[in-house]
Motif scaffolding. Structure first.
Motif, mmCIF file in Angstrom:
data_model
loop_
_atom_site.group_PDB
_atom_site.id
_atom_site.type_symbol
_atom_site.label_atom_id
_atom_site.label_comp_id
_atom_site.label_asym_id
_atom_site.label_seq_id
_atom_site.Cartn_x
_atom_site.Cartn_y
_atom_site.Cartn_z
ATOM 1 N N ALA A 418 0.912 -1.209 -0.041
ATOM 2 C CA ALA A 418 0.149 0.056 -0.048
ATOM 3 C C ALA A 418 0.914 1.319 -0.007
ATOM 4 O O ALA A 418 0.677 2.171 -0.822
ATOM 5 C CB ALA A 418 -1.051 -0.196 1.209
ATOM 6 N N GLN A 419 1.919 1.133 0.837
ATOM 7 C CA GLN A 419 2.854 2.308 0.780
ATOM 8 C C GLN A 419 3.524 2.656 -0.731
ATOM 9 O O GLN A 419 3.891 3.802 -0.833
ATOM 10 C CB GLN A 419 3.939 2.072 1.904
ATOM 11 C CG GLN A 419 3.591 2.189 3.437
ATOM 12 C CD GLN A 419 4.566 1.544 4.246
ATOM 13 O OE1 GLN A 419 5.678 1.404 3.947
ATOM 14 N NE2 GLN A 419 4.114 1.387 5.536
ATOM 15 N N HIS A 420 3.657 1.790 -1.399
ATOM 16 C CA HIS A 420 4.220 1.871 -2.587
ATOM 17 C C HIS A 420 3.311 2.042 -3.912
ATOM 18 O O HIS A 420 3.765 1.836 -4.832
ATOM 19 C CB HIS A 420 5.213 0.745 -2.847
ATOM 20 C CG HIS A 420 6.664 0.758 -2.130
ATOM 21 N ND1 HIS A 420 7.541 1.735 -2.359
ATOM 22 C CD2 HIS A 420 7.008 0.208 -0.945
ATOM 23 C CE1 HIS A 420 8.445 1.566 -1.371
ATOM 24 N NE2 HIS A 420 8.210 0.729 -0.782
ATOM 25 N N HIS A 421 2.227 1.956 -3.373
ATOM 26 C CA HIS A 421 0.791 2.350 -4.207
ATOM 27 C C HIS A 421 0.930 1.225 -5.241
ATOM 28 O O HIS A 421 0.700 1.183 -6.645
ATOM 29 C CB HIS A 421 1.050 3.669 -5.076
ATOM 30 C CG HIS A 421 1.347 4.789 -4.203
ATOM 31 N ND1 HIS A 421 0.217 5.587 -3.535
ATOM 32 C CD2 HIS A 421 2.375 5.591 -3.825
ATOM 33 C CE1 HIS A 421 0.838 6.246 -2.723
ATOM 34 N NE2 HIS A 421 2.089 6.464 -2.965
ATOM 35 N N ILE A 422 0.858 -0.046 -4.676
ATOM 36 C CA ILE A 422 0.700 -1.328 -5.305
ATOM 37 C C ILE A 422 -0.623 -1.946 -5.192
ATOM 38 O O ILE A 422 -0.975 -2.263 -4.026
ATOM 39 C CB ILE A 422 1.785 -2.103 -5.399
ATOM 40 C CG1 ILE A 422 3.383 -1.640 -5.845
ATOM 41 C CG2 ILE A 422 1.709 -3.476 -6.080
ATOM 42 C CD1 ILE A 422 4.400 -2.511 -5.373
ATOM 43 N N GLU A 423 -1.453 -2.152 -6.023
ATOM 44 C CA GLU A 423 -2.753 -2.939 -5.891
ATOM 45 C C GLU A 423 -2.209 -4.492 -5.555
ATOM 46 O O GLU A 423 -1.659 -5.048 -6.407
ATOM 47 C CB GLU A 423 -3.610 -2.906 -7.180
ATOM 48 C CG GLU A 423 -5.027 -3.605 -6.781
ATOM 49 C CD GLU A 423 -6.058 -3.489 -7.774
ATOM 50 O OE1 GLU A 423 -6.879 -4.233 -7.876
ATOM 51 O OE2 GLU A 423 -5.929 -2.487 -8.616
ATOM 52 N N TYR A 424 -2.624 -5.067 -4.093
ATOM 53 C CA TYR A 424 -2.269 -6.243 -3.756
ATOM 54 C C TYR A 424 -3.259 -6.833 -3.303
ATOM 55 O O TYR A 424 -4.055 -6.579 -2.379
ATOM 56 C CB TYR A 424 -1.135 -5.844 -3.003
ATOM 57 C CG TYR A 424 -0.538 -7.158 -2.305
ATOM 58 C CD1 TYR A 424 0.294 -7.896 -2.896
ATOM 59 C CD2 TYR A 424 -0.643 -7.443 -0.727
ATOM 60 C CE1 TYR A 424 1.136 -8.782 -2.614
ATOM 61 C CE2 TYR A 424 -0.134 -8.520 -0.147
ATOM 62 C CZ TYR A 424 0.750 -9.340 -1.152
ATOM 63 O OH TYR A 424 1.448 -10.339 -0.550
ATOM 64 N N HIS A 425 -3.437 -8.107 -3.883
ATOM 65 C CA HIS A 425 -4.553 -9.273 -3.108
ATOM 66 C C HIS A 425 -3.619 -10.420 -2.890
ATOM 67 O O HIS A 425 -2.810 -10.851 -3.718
ATOM 68 C CB HIS A 425 -5.422 -9.608 -4.322
ATOM 69 C CG HIS A 425 -6.009 -8.250 -5.014
ATOM 70 N ND1 HIS A 425 -7.055 -7.500 -4.280
ATOM 71 C CD2 HIS A 425 -5.781 -7.469 -6.053
ATOM 72 C CE1 HIS A 425 -7.398 -6.655 -4.968
ATOM 73 N NE2 HIS A 425 -6.726 -6.469 -5.967
ATOM 74 N N SER A 426 -4.076 -10.949 -1.563
ATOM 75 C CA SER A 426 -3.287 -12.222 -1.240
ATOM 76 C C SER A 426 -4.509 -13.220 -0.777
ATOM 77 O O SER A 426 -5.596 -12.939 -1.039
ATOM 78 C CB SER A 426 -2.055 -11.922 -0.149
ATOM 79 O OG SER A 426 -2.936 -10.979 0.891
ATOM 80 N N ILE A 427 -3.866 -14.029 -0.146
ATOM 81 C CA ILE A 427 -4.675 -15.270 0.414
ATOM 82 C C ILE A 427 -5.282 -14.888 1.800
ATOM 83 O O ILE A 427 -4.265 -15.173 2.749
ATOM 84 C CB ILE A 427 -4.236 -16.651 0.092
ATOM 85 C CG1 ILE A 427 -3.474 -16.744 -1.210
ATOM 86 C CG2 ILE A 427 -5.000 -17.744 0.517
ATOM 87 C CD1 ILE A 427 -4.611 -16.742 -2.274
ATOM 88 N N GLY A 428 -6.368 -14.734 2.249
ATOM 89 C CA GLY A 428 -7.043 -14.685 3.561
ATOM 90 C C GLY A 428 -6.620 -13.451 4.220
ATOM 91 O O GLY A 428 -6.662 -13.425 5.662
ATOM 92 N N ARG A 429 -6.063 -12.305 3.281
ATOM 93 C CA ARG A 429 -5.629 -11.305 4.174
ATOM 94 C C ARG A 429 -6.300 -9.903 3.280
ATOM 95 O O ARG A 429 -6.870 -10.097 2.330
ATOM 96 C CB ARG A 429 -4.105 -10.853 4.047
ATOM 97 C CG ARG A 429 -3.498 -12.210 4.631
ATOM 98 C CD ARG A 429 -1.951 -12.041 4.749
ATOM 99 N NE ARG A 429 -1.273 -11.653 3.404
ATOM 100 C CZ ARG A 429 -0.166 -11.120 3.238
ATOM 101 N NH1 ARG A 429 0.705 -11.005 4.219
ATOM 102 N NH2 ARG A 429 0.220 -10.942 2.092
ATOM 103 N N PRO A 430 -6.693 -8.773 4.289
ATOM 104 C CA PRO A 430 -7.255 -7.890 3.545
ATOM 105 C C PRO A 430 -6.247 -7.141 2.207
ATOM 106 O O PRO A 430 -5.206 -7.292 2.339
ATOM 107 C CB PRO A 430 -7.369 -6.607 4.505
ATOM 108 C CG PRO A 430 -7.229 -7.302 5.753
ATOM 109 C CD PRO A 430 -6.320 -8.603 5.564
ATOM 110 N N SER A 431 -6.786 -6.765 1.383
ATOM 111 C CA SER A 431 -6.154 -6.297 0.121
ATOM 112 C C SER A 431 -5.486 -4.748 0.280
ATOM 113 O O SER A 431 -5.972 -4.136 1.010
ATOM 114 C CB SER A 431 -7.107 -6.284 -0.983
ATOM 115 O OG SER A 431 -7.481 -7.673 -1.631
#
Length: 441
Positions: A418-431
């Motif tokens: 988030a700090q590096h302004h990257i859209e990030y989706h993982s497994i079982g964690r908030p995006s």
């Protein structure tokens, strides 16, 4: 002791090298001429950290030899270890043709008393069945004892496991067989667990099935965490502090692969079915694992709607880090799905690319490094948690068309992305990237 090892695949080669390293005289035999020729030159045929150095060392010291002739390998052997493959039949059961052939080859060769050790993963009752086949084919009236000695080697950590394992399981019918096996393994100084032959065979399957169950369980928890806004990493850490549960194999992700867990879980299900028992829990474990393999593709479709013409980077092709093995790897299913949806797929792996080319869709292209793989891409999928991927400066993803990362192994903290302004989706964690929720710690 003089030891022969039949089969120079993953288990056979690691076993042979390890036994030579502790002082035994080991001859490995395989019917593959090219493989034996390569091993004689000190070149390993699999990727395993630390293995090649030990191989070369013990060849140089005259303790490790390779041959294609069973007669040469078994001529003076006191112990003959069977470490051939047991591939999966169509119904999920273990195919024992290589084990049976090894027994017949031994029977046609030996002229003196030996202890035969079945290290291949085989269904319960196999050792006793092989004993019958052995007696039917023996060419000389020699005394033979047959032992079950299942292996517990993790790919990528096999040398560590060989010398610092939790236990060595030996299943035998006589005290003399236990005595011989204790002499073989005494230099390793690892606790030896003695049991009957059938229980030893079951321990291998039960162990792998239980670990596979833990993986599918935490992946089910991850699916719920995504719906309720919890973080599965924090949940798993809290669970693992309970000594009754432990923190191993509670890593949420896109499922398990490789040569052991998928094959052994299905074999145990079939073994149970053969005796009229429905192994319901393990059936569900396999179903959950198959679902996990395509989870990132589903997330990608949800994000883009259509993948037609999209350029997707796939980072990590082996089923786990520190191996070139892509058997049952998520990369096989995921890349096939992506191409079927019209995506252009670029793969990268530090080790497994040449092996992947023989297994993955021919429409795949490959990059020389991570940055080249993600450059200009619409999205990147992380399938294997290689150190190179986990430790990369995440700003490398800014060379993408749009920095969108779907992480199947939870390699990065969402807040960093988030700090590096990257859209990030993982497994079982908030995006991260517009939807990230800071955990309350």
């Amino acid at each position: 002791m003089n030891i022969a090892v039949i089969g120079t695949g993953y288990v056979g080669l690691v076993t042979g090298v390890s036994l030579a390293e502790v002082g035994h005289h080991v001859t490995c035999v395989d019917v593959d001429n090219d493989k034996i020729s390569s091993l004689r030159k000190g070149n390993i045929t699999i990727w395993e950290p630390g293995l090649e150095e030990l191989l070369q060392k013990n060849i140089t010291h005259g303790k490790l030899f390779f041959t294609t002739a069973h007669a040469i390998a078994c001529e003076n052997a006191q112990i003959i270890i069977i470490a051939v493959g047991t591939p999966e039949n169509e119904d999920g059961s273990a195919n024992l043709r290589y084990v049976e052939q090894a027994i017949i080859d031994i029977a046609n060769t030996i002229t003196h008393r030996v202890t035969i050790v079945v290290k291949s993963t085989v269904p319960v009752g196999t050792a006793h069945r092989m004993c019958t086949i052995l007696q039917e084919n023996l060419q000389h009236g020699v005394s033979v004892e047959l032992v079950s000695n299942p292996e517990f080697l993790r790919e990528g950590s096999a040398i560590e496991d060989a010398f610092r394992g939790d236990r060595i399981v030996i299943g035998a019918d006589t005290l003399s067989a236990f005595d011989v096996m204790e002499e073989v393994y005494r230099p390793f100084r690892i606790p030896i667990y003695k049991t009957d032959v059938r229980s030893a065979e079951m321990i291998k399957y039960a162990s792998n099935a239980f670990l596979a169950t833990k993986i599918s369980f935490i992946n089910e928890i991850a699916a719920i965490c995504e719906q309720v806004g919890a973080n599965v990493d924090l949940v798993a850490a809290g669970m693992g502090m309970d000594k009754r549960i432990g923190d191993k194999f509670l890593k949420a992700g896109i499922g398990f692969g490789g040569s052991c867990f998928p094959k052994d879980t299905k074999a145990l299900i079939q073994m149970a079915r053969n005796v009229g028992y429905d192994f319901e829990i393990l059936n569900r474990v396999v179903e959950v694992n198959e679902r996990q393999k395509v989870l990132l593709v589903e997330k990608l479709l949800e994000r883009f709607g259509s993948l037609e013409g999209k350029q997707i980077a796939v980072l990590g092709l082996s089923f786990k880090p520190n191996t070139n093995d892509i058997r049952e790897a998520a990369s096989i299913t995921i890349t096939e799905r992506l191409i079927r949806h019209g995506a252009k797929v670029i793969g990268y792996d530090p080790i497994a690319i040449e092996y992947a080319k023989n297994r993955l869709n021919e429409q795949m292209t490959y990059a020389k490094d991570l940055e080249a793989a993600v450059s200009g891409c619409d999205a990147a999928l992380i399938l294997t948690e290689w150190d190179e991927i986990k430790e990369v400066d995440v700003r490398v993803y800014h060379v993408m068309k749009t920095p969108i990362v779907l992480d199947g192994r939870n390699c990065y903290p969402p807040e960093i992305m988030a700090q590096h302004h990257i859209e990030y989706h993982s497994i079982g964690r908030p995006s991260a990237g517009g939807q990230y929720i800071q955990p309350l710690l």
